[in-house]
Scaffold this motif. Structure first.
Motif, PDB file in Angstrom:
ATOM      1  N   PRO A   1      91.177  39.231  30.043  1.00  7.30           N
ATOM      2  CA  PRO A   1      91.633  37.890  30.454  1.00  7.30           C
ATOM      3  C   PRO A   1      90.486  36.972  30.862  1.00  7.30           C
ATOM      4  N   VAL A   2      89.474  37.546  31.497  1.00  2.00           N
ATOM      5  CA  VAL A   2      88.316  36.757  31.921  1.00  2.00           C
ATOM      6  C   VAL A   2      87.559  36.237  30.706  1.00  2.00           C
ATOM      7  N   LEU A   3      87.299  37.126  29.751  1.00  2.00           N
ATOM      8  CA  LEU A   3      86.521  36.739  28.575  1.00  2.00           C
ATOM      9  C   LEU A   3      87.297  35.790  27.679  1.00  2.00           C
ATOM     10  N   SER A   4      88.586  36.045  27.503  1.00  2.00           N
ATOM     11  CA  SER A   4      89.390  35.176  26.638  1.00  2.00           C
ATOM     12  C   SER A   4      89.420  33.756  27.169  1.00  2.00           C
ATOM     13  N   GLU A   5      89.534  33.618  28.485  1.00  2.39           N
ATOM     14  CA  GLU A   5      89.559  32.277  29.074  1.00  2.39           C
ATOM     15  C   GLU A   5      88.193  31.612  28.989  1.00  2.39           C
ATOM     16  N   ALA A   6      87.149  32.372  29.254  1.00  2.00           N
ATOM     17  CA  ALA A   6      85.805  31.787  29.279  1.00  2.00           C
ATOM     18  C   ALA A   6      85.298  31.461  27.888  1.00  2.00           C
ATOM     19  N   TRP A   7      85.586  32.341  26.921  1.00  2.00           N
ATOM     20  CA  TRP A   7      85.027  32.195  25.586  1.00  2.00           C
ATOM     21  C   TRP A   7      85.993  31.562  24.596  1.00  2.00           C
ATOM     22  N   HIS A   8      87.188  31.221  25.059  1.00  2.00           N
ATOM     23  CA  HIS A   8      88.168  30.508  24.226  1.00  2.00           C
ATOM     24  C   HIS A   8      88.478  31.252  22.936  1.00  2.00           C
ATOM     25  N   THR A   9      88.658  32.552  23.054  1.00  2.00           N
ATOM     26  CA  THR A   9      89.020  33.366  21.903  1.00  2.00           C
ATOM     27  C   THR A   9      89.837  34.552  22.385  1.00  2.00           C
ATOM     28  N   PRO A  10      90.922  34.912  21.708  1.00  4.98           N
ATOM     29  CA  PRO A  10      91.714  36.053  22.161  1.00  4.98           C
ATOM     30  C   PRO A  10      90.972  37.371  21.920  1.00  4.98           C
ATOM     31  N   ILE A  11      90.964  38.227  22.925  1.00  2.00           N
ATOM     32  CA  ILE A  11      90.377  39.559  22.802  1.00  2.00           C
ATOM     33  C   ILE A  11      91.468  40.544  23.196  1.00  2.00           C
TER      34      ILE A  11
END
Length: 201
Positions: A93-103
């Motif tokens: 959730p942290v990376l998806s929000e920060a990097w604007h890409t679903p992981i």
């Protein structure tokens, strides 16, 4: 449920791709100990190799460049599914929000062991045959007595191993595992695949 303690370790501008390096608590100390115990009893370790044109078919063993042992974890195994579940609860959730890409998942997982003197010189994780790798996540399974930091030369940054915590960064970042000078170091190294994000941060 593990409490998510988010730290933005660094935000820097590398070329046209500003990106963050994030630290998030992923595993409990007991879970880390169980993974170490499980693999310390297995005859599954191999000398870590340096990528060549036919890697991972062969590759080179070069202690001057990379000195470690590793073992693969099947992402569809019980342990692989558990690691992905923990990452979905904490890091993704942290990376998806920060990097604007679903992981949604990591697609490669290795457990890596560094004894005293173990290290991995400067490299990126998405060269040549690994261009599909987008995100690297390193989960520290133990506190290292001395040395063993994850270093990012272009950022002038070193991350101290912290049991149960993961550090995540774009796979194209130059990084290295500094030598372990006292004790030993266990990590899980994970990679997610996919298209480049719209923007890194």
């Amino acid at each position: 449920m593990i409490n998510v303690d988010i730290e933005i370790i660094s935000v820097s501008d590398l070329g046209n791709h500003p990106a963050g390096i994030f630290g998030v608590e992923v595993l409990s100390p007991a879970e880390c100990d169980e993974i170490i115990r499980r693999f310390s009893q297995k005859d599954c370790w191999e000398d870590a190799r340096v990528a060549t044109s036919d890697y991972p078919v062969s590759g080179e063993i070069r202690d001057d460049y990379r000195k470690a042992m590793n073992a693969g974890i099947d992402c569809d195994s019980k342990l692989g599914r558990k690691i992905n579940q923990r990452l979905r609860q904490t890091m993704f959730p942290v990376l998806s929000e920060a990097w604007h890409t679903p992981i949604e998942a990591v697609h490669e997982i290795s457990v890596v062991y560094y004894n005293r003197g173990g290290h991995f010189e400067c490299h990126t994780d998405n060269d040549d045959d690994f261009q599909y790798r987008r995100h690297t996540i390193v989960i520290y399974l133990n506190d290292v007595k001395q040395g063993g930091e994850t270093a990012f030369p272009d950022l002038d940054l070193q991350v101290q191993p912290r049991k149960g915590w993961a550090v995540a960064f774009p796979s194209g970042y130059l990084h290295r595992a500094l030598p372990v000078t006292r004790g030993e170091k266990y990590v899980l190294t994970c990679w997610s695949w996919g298209e480049p994000p719209i923007q890194w941060i």
